[in-house]
Design a protein around this motif. Structure first.
Motif, PDB file in Angstrom:
ATOM      1  N   LEU A   6       6.264  -0.186   8.555  1.00 35.89           N
ATOM      2  CA  LEU A   6       4.430   1.213   8.901  1.00 35.89           C
ATOM      3  C   LEU A   6       4.726   2.286   7.978  1.00 35.89           C
ATOM      4  N   ASN A   7       5.765   2.568   7.292  1.00 36.63           N
ATOM      5  CA  ASN A   7       6.016   3.437   6.071  1.00 36.63           C
ATOM      6  C   ASN A   7       5.767   2.904   5.037  1.00 36.63           C
ATOM      7  N   SER A   8       5.616   1.474   4.936  1.00 36.70           N
ATOM      8  CA  SER A   8       5.319   0.435   3.560  1.00 36.70           C
ATOM      9  C   SER A   8       4.303   0.726   3.436  1.00 36.70           C
ATOM     10  N   ARG A   9       3.708  -0.087   4.785  1.00 35.13           N
ATOM     11  CA  ARG A   9       1.839  -0.332   4.497  1.00 35.13           C
ATOM     12  C   ARG A   9       1.181   0.787   5.066  1.00 35.13           C
ATOM     13  N   GLY A  10       1.403   2.681   4.761  1.00 35.23           N
ATOM     14  CA  GLY A  10       1.150   3.296   4.990  1.00 35.23           C
ATOM     15  C   GLY A  10       0.412   4.011   6.303  1.00 35.23           C
ATOM     16  N   MET A  11       0.646   3.906   7.127  1.00 41.16           N
ATOM     17  CA  MET A  11       0.598   3.852   9.012  1.00 41.16           C
ATOM     18  C   MET A  11       0.816   4.190   9.792  1.00 41.16           C
ATOM     19  N   VAL A  12       2.274   5.224   8.420  1.00 38.90           N
ATOM     20  CA  VAL A  12       2.271   6.180   9.752  1.00 38.90           C
ATOM     21  C   VAL A  12       2.474   7.605   8.585  1.00 38.90           C
TER      22      VAL A  12
END
Length: 247
Positions: free
Chosen positions: A241-247
């Motif tokens: 999620l962090n790698s996709r900027g979702m959190v």
């Protein structure tokens, strides 16, 4: 922890008033949360009418399938309270006024200045071989026979009966939960989440969208009895999620 016994349960809600919509059920959620907290997995819930054959069939099906069967409703003083008789028939045992229950009820009626009528004493009819379940609220007991736990339908009474019987139950590994909250719609994370579930097949995963104050959000919930595996699954999901900027 993965080697611990899995203990399961079903709930059978009995009553025409539930099926007609006249009385909303307030017991299922409470029982589900209680079972989860003590390490018993609630696997199925059924609702049946005040019909002896339907109750008998459901009891025999569910008690054979799960470690425990919990019933609610139908153990009061009126003519349509037929649960105790149906349970006795399902298990093939006699039913009669139980001296222990009679003593409890008669003492209660004396304290309250209430006449002991045949209708009220129906609540003392217990299948032979059953253990009584205490009822500190209104005295009339529930009972447990074999793996069938028979509780009142009135929520306050059901809850104290459930508390009393809990100490007699086998329990398994407790279900642990991790929740990740996202300020995104469910669809944004669906593919990623599905792939993560495949990577951790032994961790139950679910997504729960909500809409409040004009904002869409989604909760990703991970459940497992294995704390180490659950933490690996949580960390792996957070990393993606962090790698996709979702959190």
């Amino acid at each position: 922890m993965s080697g611990e016994e899995t203990v399961t349960a079903a709930v059978l809600v009995i009553g025409d008033e539930i099926l007609s919509g006249r009385t909303p059920d307030r017991n299922i959620n409470y029982i589900a949360a209680h079972m989860t907290s003590i390490g018993i997995r609630l696997r199925e819930v059924r609702v049946v009418a005040d019909d002896e054959r339907e109750i008998v069939d459901a009891v025999n099906a569910l008690r054979a399938r799960y470690t425990y069967l919990i019933t609610t409703g139908g153990i009061g003083p009126t003519h349509d309270d037929i649960t105790a008789d149906a349970i006795a028939k399902a298990l093939g045992v006699p039913i009669d006024h139980d001296p222990r229950a009679v003593e409890l009820l008669e003492a209660y009626f004396v304290r309250r200045g209430v006449t002991s009528t045949p209708a009220r004493m129906r609540m003392a009819r217990i299948p032979h071989g059953a253990e009584l379940i205490a009822n500190p609220v209104s005295v009339a007991p529930g009972f447990m026979i074999d793996n069938v736990i028979v509780l009142a339908g009135v929520p306050d009474v059901m809850q104290v009966m459930l508390d009393d019987v809990t100490a007699r139950l086998r329990t398994g590994a407790k279900m642990l939960t991790e929740t990740i909250k996202l300020s995104r719609p469910e669809g944004d994370v669906a593919d990623l989440f599905a792939a993560h579930q495949q990577a951790f097949p032994d961790v139950a995963m679910g997504s729960y969208p909500s809409f409040a104050d004009g904002r869409i959000s989604t909760q990703l919930v991970l459940r497992s009895t294995d704390s180490e595996m659950l933490e690996r699954a949580r960390q792996g999901l957070m990393a993606q999620l962090n790698s996709r900027g979702m959190v």
